[in-house]
Design a protein around this motif. Structure first.
Motif, PDB file in Angstrom:
ATOM      1  N   GLY A  75       0.795  -1.217   0.000  1.00  0.00           N
ATOM      2  CA  GLY A  75       0.000   0.000   0.000  1.00  0.00           C
ATOM      3  C   GLY A  75       0.831   1.272   0.000  1.00  0.00           C
ATOM      4  O   GLY A  75       2.040   1.267  -0.238  1.00  0.00           O
ATOM      5  N   GLN A  76       0.158   2.386   0.273  1.00  0.00           N
ATOM      6  CA  GLN A  76       0.817   3.684   0.218  1.00  0.00           C
ATOM      7  C   GLN A  76       1.854   3.855   1.330  1.00  0.00           C
ATOM      8  O   GLN A  76       2.768   4.675   1.203  1.00  0.00           O
ATOM      9  N   ARG A  77       1.727   3.088   2.405  1.00  0.00           N
ATOM     10  CA  ARG A  77       2.729   3.192   3.473  1.00  0.00           C
ATOM     11  C   ARG A  77       4.115   2.810   2.962  1.00  0.00           C
ATOM     12  O   ARG A  77       5.111   3.482   3.269  1.00  0.00           O
ATOM     13  N   THR A  78       4.186   1.745   2.157  1.00  0.00           N
ATOM     14  CA  THR A  78       5.491   1.356   1.632  1.00  0.00           C
ATOM     15  C   THR A  78       5.979   2.359   0.593  1.00  0.00           C
ATOM     16  O   THR A  78       7.184   2.594   0.466  1.00  0.00           O
ATOM     17  N   ARG A  79       5.049   2.968  -0.144  1.00  0.00           N
ATOM     18  CA  ARG A  79       5.460   4.014  -1.082  1.00  0.00           C
ATOM     19  C   ARG A  79       6.111   5.167  -0.321  1.00  0.00           C
ATOM     20  O   ARG A  79       7.131   5.716  -0.762  1.00  0.00           O
ATOM     21  N   ALA A  80       5.520   5.556   0.802  1.00  0.00           N
ATOM     22  CA  ALA A  80       6.101   6.637   1.600  1.00  0.00           C
ATOM     23  C   ALA A  80       7.519   6.273   2.038  1.00  0.00           C
ATOM     24  O   ALA A  80       8.424   7.131   2.020  1.00  0.00           O
ATOM     25  N   ASN A  81       7.736   5.014   2.420  1.00  0.00           N
ATOM     26  CA  ASN A  81       9.090   4.582   2.778  1.00  0.00           C
ATOM     27  C   ASN A  81      10.029   4.653   1.585  1.00  0.00           C
ATOM     28  O   ASN A  81      11.187   5.095   1.706  1.00  0.00           O
ATOM     29  N   ASP A  82       9.552   4.220   0.412  1.00  0.00           N
ATOM     30  CA  ASP A  82      10.386   4.258  -0.789  1.00  0.00           C
ATOM     31  C   ASP A  82      10.838   5.682  -1.109  1.00  0.00           C
ATOM     32  O   ASP A  82      11.935   5.902  -1.633  1.00  0.00           O
ATOM     33  N   GLU A  83       9.983   6.645  -0.810  1.00  0.00           N
ATOM     34  CA  GLU A  83      10.289   8.032  -1.125  1.00  0.00           C
ATOM     35  C   GLU A  83      11.132   8.704  -0.049  1.00  0.00           C
ATOM     36  O   GLU A  83      11.723   9.757  -0.305  1.00  0.00           O
ATOM     37  N   SER A  84      11.210   8.104   1.144  1.00  0.00           N
ATOM     38  CA  SER A  84      11.902   8.777   2.242  1.00  0.00           C
ATOM     39  C   SER A  84      13.274   8.192   2.575  1.00  0.00           C
ATOM     40  O   SER A  84      14.233   8.954   2.777  1.00  0.00           O
ATOM     41  N   PHE A  85      13.414   6.859   2.614  1.00  0.00           N
ATOM     42  CA  PHE A  85      14.686   6.326   3.113  1.00  0.00           C
ATOM     43  C   PHE A  85      15.881   6.669   2.224  1.00  0.00           C
ATOM     44  O   PHE A  85      16.977   6.915   2.749  1.00  0.00           O
ATOM     45  N   PRO A  86      15.759   6.754   0.888  1.00  0.00           N
ATOM     46  CA  PRO A  86      16.939   7.137   0.107  1.00  0.00           C
ATOM     47  C   PRO A  86      17.403   8.567   0.397  1.00  0.00           C
ATOM     48  O   PRO A  86      18.611   8.873   0.271  1.00  0.00           O
ATOM     49  N   LEU A  87      16.482   9.459   0.774  1.00  0.00           N
ATOM     50  CA  LEU A  87      16.851  10.852   1.042  1.00  0.00           C
ATOM     51  C   LEU A  87      17.848  10.948   2.178  1.00  0.00           C
ATOM     52  O   LEU A  87      18.703  11.856   2.196  1.00  0.00           O
ATOM     53  N   GLU A  88      17.777  10.030   3.123  1.00  0.00           N
ATOM     54  CA  GLU A  88      18.696  10.053   4.263  1.00  0.00           C
ATOM     55  C   GLU A  88      20.137   9.769   3.843  1.00  0.00           C
ATOM     56  O   GLU A  88      21.075  10.097   4.580  1.00  0.00           O
ATOM     57  N   SER A  89      20.317   9.169   2.654  1.00  0.00           N
ATOM     58  CA  SER A  89      21.663   8.934   2.109  1.00  0.00           C
ATOM     59  C   SER A  89      22.010   9.925   1.013  1.00  0.00           C
ATOM     60  O   SER A  89      22.997   9.738   0.292  1.00  0.00           O
ATOM     61  N   GLY A  90      21.185  10.967   0.857  1.00  0.00           N
ATOM     62  CA  GLY A  90      21.457  11.979  -0.161  1.00  0.00           C
ATOM     63  C   GLY A  90      21.120  11.523  -1.556  1.00  0.00           C
ATOM     64  O   GLY A  90      21.686  12.041  -2.538  1.00  0.00           O
ATOM     65  N   CYS A  91      20.175  10.579  -1.678  1.00  0.00           N
ATOM     66  CA  CYS A  91      19.769  10.059  -2.984  1.00  0.00           C
ATOM     67  C   CYS A  91      18.294  10.356  -3.239  1.00  0.00           C
ATOM     68  O   CYS A  91      17.517  10.556  -2.301  1.00  0.00           O
ATOM     69  N   ILE A  92      17.928  10.372  -4.512  1.00  0.00           N
ATOM     70  CA  ILE A  92      16.540  10.620  -4.897  1.00  0.00           C
ATOM     71  C   ILE A  92      15.617   9.599  -4.238  1.00  0.00           C
ATOM     72  O   ILE A  92      15.884   8.397  -4.259  1.00  0.00           O
ATOM     73  N   GLY A  93      14.523  10.087  -3.677  1.00  0.00           N
ATOM     74  CA  GLY A  93      13.491   9.204  -3.147  1.00  0.00           C
ATOM     75  C   GLY A  93      12.291   9.219  -4.077  1.00  0.00           C
ATOM     76  O   GLY A  93      11.580  10.218  -4.155  1.00  0.00           O
ATOM     77  N   GLN A  94      12.070   8.125  -4.789  1.00  0.00           N
ATOM     78  CA  GLN A  94      10.986   8.075  -5.775  1.00  0.00           C
ATOM     79  C   GLN A  94      10.542   6.630  -5.916  1.00  0.00           C
ATOM     80  O   GLN A  94      11.355   5.715  -5.801  1.00  0.00           O
ATOM     81  N   GLU A  95       9.268   6.411  -6.198  1.00  0.00           N
ATOM     82  CA  GLU A  95       8.725   5.045  -6.132  1.00  0.00           C
ATOM     83  C   GLU A  95       9.124   4.139  -7.282  1.00  0.00           C
ATOM     84  O   GLU A  95       8.948   2.925  -7.191  1.00  0.00           O
ATOM     85  N   THR A  96       9.649   4.666  -8.377  1.00  0.00           N
ATOM     86  CA  THR A  96      10.061   3.792  -9.481  1.00  0.00           C
ATOM     87  C   THR A  96      11.506   4.022  -9.909  1.00  0.00           C
ATOM     88  O   THR A  96      12.007   3.290 -10.759  1.00  0.00           O
ATOM     89  N   THR A  97      12.154   5.028  -9.360  1.00  0.00           N
ATOM     90  CA  THR A  97      13.497   5.417  -9.788  1.00  0.00           C
ATOM     91  C   THR A  97      14.473   5.305  -8.628  1.00  0.00           C
ATOM     92  O   THR A  97      14.164   5.734  -7.517  1.00  0.00           O
ATOM     93  N   GLY A  98      15.648   4.746  -8.883  1.00  0.00           N
ATOM     94  CA  GLY A  98      16.655   4.646  -7.843  1.00  0.00           C
ATOM     95  C   GLY A  98      16.327   3.584  -6.818  1.00  0.00           C
ATOM     96  O   GLY A  98      15.671   2.572  -7.097  1.00  0.00           O
ATOM     97  N   ALA A  99      16.768   3.824  -5.570  1.00  0.00           N
ATOM     98  CA  ALA A  99      16.614   2.822  -4.518  1.00  0.00           C
ATOM     99  C   ALA A  99      15.145   2.561  -4.194  1.00  0.00           C
ATOM    100  O   ALA A  99      14.754   1.427  -3.902  1.00  0.00           O
ATOM    101  N   GLY A 100      14.321   3.600  -4.239  1.00  0.00           N
ATOM    102  CA  GLY A 100      12.888   3.404  -3.997  1.00  0.00           C
ATOM    103  C   GLY A 100      12.257   2.508  -5.038  1.00  0.00           C
ATOM    104  O   GLY A 100      11.405   1.666  -4.730  1.00  0.00           O
ATOM    105  N   GLY A 101      12.662   2.686  -6.292  1.00  0.00           N
ATOM    106  CA  GLY A 101      12.158   1.840  -7.365  1.00  0.00           C
ATOM    107  C   GLY A 101      12.577   0.389  -7.190  1.00  0.00           C
ATOM    108  O   GLY A 101      11.793  -0.531  -7.462  1.00  0.00           O
ATOM    109  N   LEU A 102      13.824   0.188  -6.723  1.00  0.00           N
ATOM    110  CA  LEU A 102      14.267  -1.187  -6.483  1.00  0.00           C
ATOM    111  C   LEU A 102      13.482  -1.801  -5.329  1.00  0.00           C
ATOM    112  O   LEU A 102      13.091  -2.975  -5.396  1.00  0.00           O
ATOM    113  N   ALA A 103      13.231  -1.025  -4.292  1.00  0.00           N
ATOM    114  CA  ALA A 103      12.448  -1.544  -3.164  1.00  0.00           C
ATOM    115  C   ALA A 103      11.073  -1.996  -3.636  1.00  0.00           C
ATOM    116  O   ALA A 103      10.580  -3.071  -3.249  1.00  0.00           O
ATOM    117  N   LYS A 104      10.441  -1.188  -4.466  1.00  0.00           N
ATOM    118  CA  LYS A 104       9.123  -1.558  -4.983  1.00  0.00           C
ATOM    119  C   LYS A 104       9.208  -2.827  -5.828  1.00  0.00           C
ATOM    120  O   LYS A 104       8.350  -3.707  -5.738  1.00  0.00           O
TER     121      LYS A 104
END
Length: 417
Positions: free
Chosen positions: A86-115
């Motif tokens: 659900g949307q809770r995991t999307r929020a995580n995908d968008e937030s946790f990469p930011l803590e490492s200075g990386c783009i937080g996005q649901e289909t791009t970068g680390a968030g996209g891989l998580a999804k």
């Protein structure tokens, strides 16, 4: 003709129900079955759909169930539109990469891989049930990340094609600029899912893209959220998702300072569900246009009509490269215009692309191959490999940090974690 929609409790679903009804002549559906384990929400969405169909003359039957296997009997097409967690995991995908200075996005970068890690195993399980209970059905995947999910499906031998609404959205945008009808315009859409460019725009036999860029680059830049100078320099129109590459640092600052897209979507979804619960509402609400997925039903109906009908049509799809882009392996999955008809998908010749674009496509395609491997086979090492290969990460320390955080945030969805 029976269409099964897996993820039928999505707030997108009334868009599909409406589109199937409006375009019934081109896709004469007998029955649509919505499938979802979220039974309360599913009943709410189905109730909204029933009211829409009654208001529109009910051209087909609508049913709903949590039983996927039972729904699959006699299915012609299985459309998958799920969001694991659900949307809770999307929020995580968008937030946790930011803590490492990386783009937080649901289909791009680390968030996209998580999804992808959460989604691919679930989609493959659905596809295995389709293969058992509806072996002749087409799987149409609208679940992000579409390119990675489609590649996983094809690697397992499923009869599948991926669909995204970016191309049809750009077609309609160019039509507005040209003050003409969308069917008068065809853009040369090419790349990977969420990494595409419009390399030409055909209007009545003429490529009008150079003129549009010369006269409307500000409008085009606003549409794709990039400076007009980027459009002028490329001589092509990149998708909105290229802003994460071409304007990385500026976008990163925006993401760090502002509310997340997930938060916005959750607000819109609450508004939509309130509308759907109102027994007097029998038309799709305006808020649905802000949810994303605009023209989703148009592209889905057009594609399915060509897949299943006697005629053929040109559609932007995700499918095996098979030589269409000569700098990629044949087994890669690309997103480009293809002739679809009679159960076959053949990519049209693609325009020549500049080295910078070819290089970026090849880089992200290599990442996608590793992402599929990580999602299917699991293991921290494979997660690190995929992150290390992504052009927006590419550093060992970042790949290790992000891998550990990704696994921690998603452990309940990873069988091996």
């Amino acid at each position: 003709m029976k269409i099964v929609v897996v993820g039928g409790a999505s707030t997108y679903t009334p868009e599909l129900i409406d589109g199937f009804a409006r375009q019934h002549e081109s896709l004469p559906i007998d029955e649509v079955v919505l499938v979802d384990p979220a039974t309360d929400r599913l009943a709410l969405i189905a109730g909204m759909g029933e009211r829409m169909l009654r208001a529109g003359g009910r051209p087909y039957r609508l049913a709903y169930t949590e039983d996927l296997r039972g729904a699959l009997d006699g299915a012609t097409v299985v459309l998958i539109q799920i969001r694991v967690g659900g949307q809770r995991t999307r929020a995580n995908d968008e937030s946790f990469p930011l803590e490492s200075g990386c783009i937080g996005q649901e289909t791009t970068g680390a968030g996209g891989l998580a999804k992808a890690m959460r989604t691919v195993p679930v989609v493959l399980d659905i596809a295995a049930q389709v293969a058992e209970h509806a072996p002749d059905a087409w799987i149409v995947d609208f679940t992000n990340p579409v390119g990675i999910v489609t590649r996983a499906l094809l690697d397992e031998g499923h009869r599948a094609v991926g669909l995204c609404n970016v191309a049809i959205g750009m077609q309609h945008f160019f039509a507005r600029l040209l003050e003409t009808e969308p069917d008068e315009v065809r853009s040369a859409h090419v790349g990977l899912n969420h990494l595409t460019w419009e390399a030409a725009v055909d209007h009545r036999g003429e490529d009008v893209l150079p003129r549009l860029i010369a006269t409307r680059s500000e409008d085009i830049g606003h549409r794709v959220t990039l400076p007009a100078a980027v459009i002028d320099h490329l001589g092509m129109v990149p998708s909105y998702y290229l802003r994460y590459y071409y304007h990385h640092d500026d976008v990163l600052r925006e993401l760090l300072d502002g509310p997340s897209r997930a938060e916005e979507v959750m607000r819109i979804e609450r508004e939509l569900l309130d509308h759907y619960a109102d027994p007097s509402v029998d038309q799709k609400p305006e808020a649905l246009s802000r949810r994303g997925g605009a023209l989703y039903s148009e592209s889905a109906v057009q594609l399915m009509s060509s897949l299943l009908g006697s005629g053929s049509g040109v559609h932007a799809v995700n499918a095996r490269n098979a030589g269409a882009l000569d700098f990629l392996p044949s087994e890669a999955v690309i997103e480009a215009n293809a002739e679809v008809g009679g159960g076959h998908i053949r990519f049209l010749p693609t325009p020549a692309l500049p080295p910078s674009v070819r290089g970026l496509i090849a880089h992200v395609s290599a990442y996608e191959k590793l992402a599929v491997d990580a999602a299917v086979r699991g293991g921290r090492r494979r997660v690190v490999d995929a992150l290390l290969a992504h052009p927006l990460i590419g550093q060992w320390s970042l790949a290790e940090q992000l891998a550990d955080r990704l696994i921690h945030e998603n452990s309940e969805h990873l069988a091996w974690a």
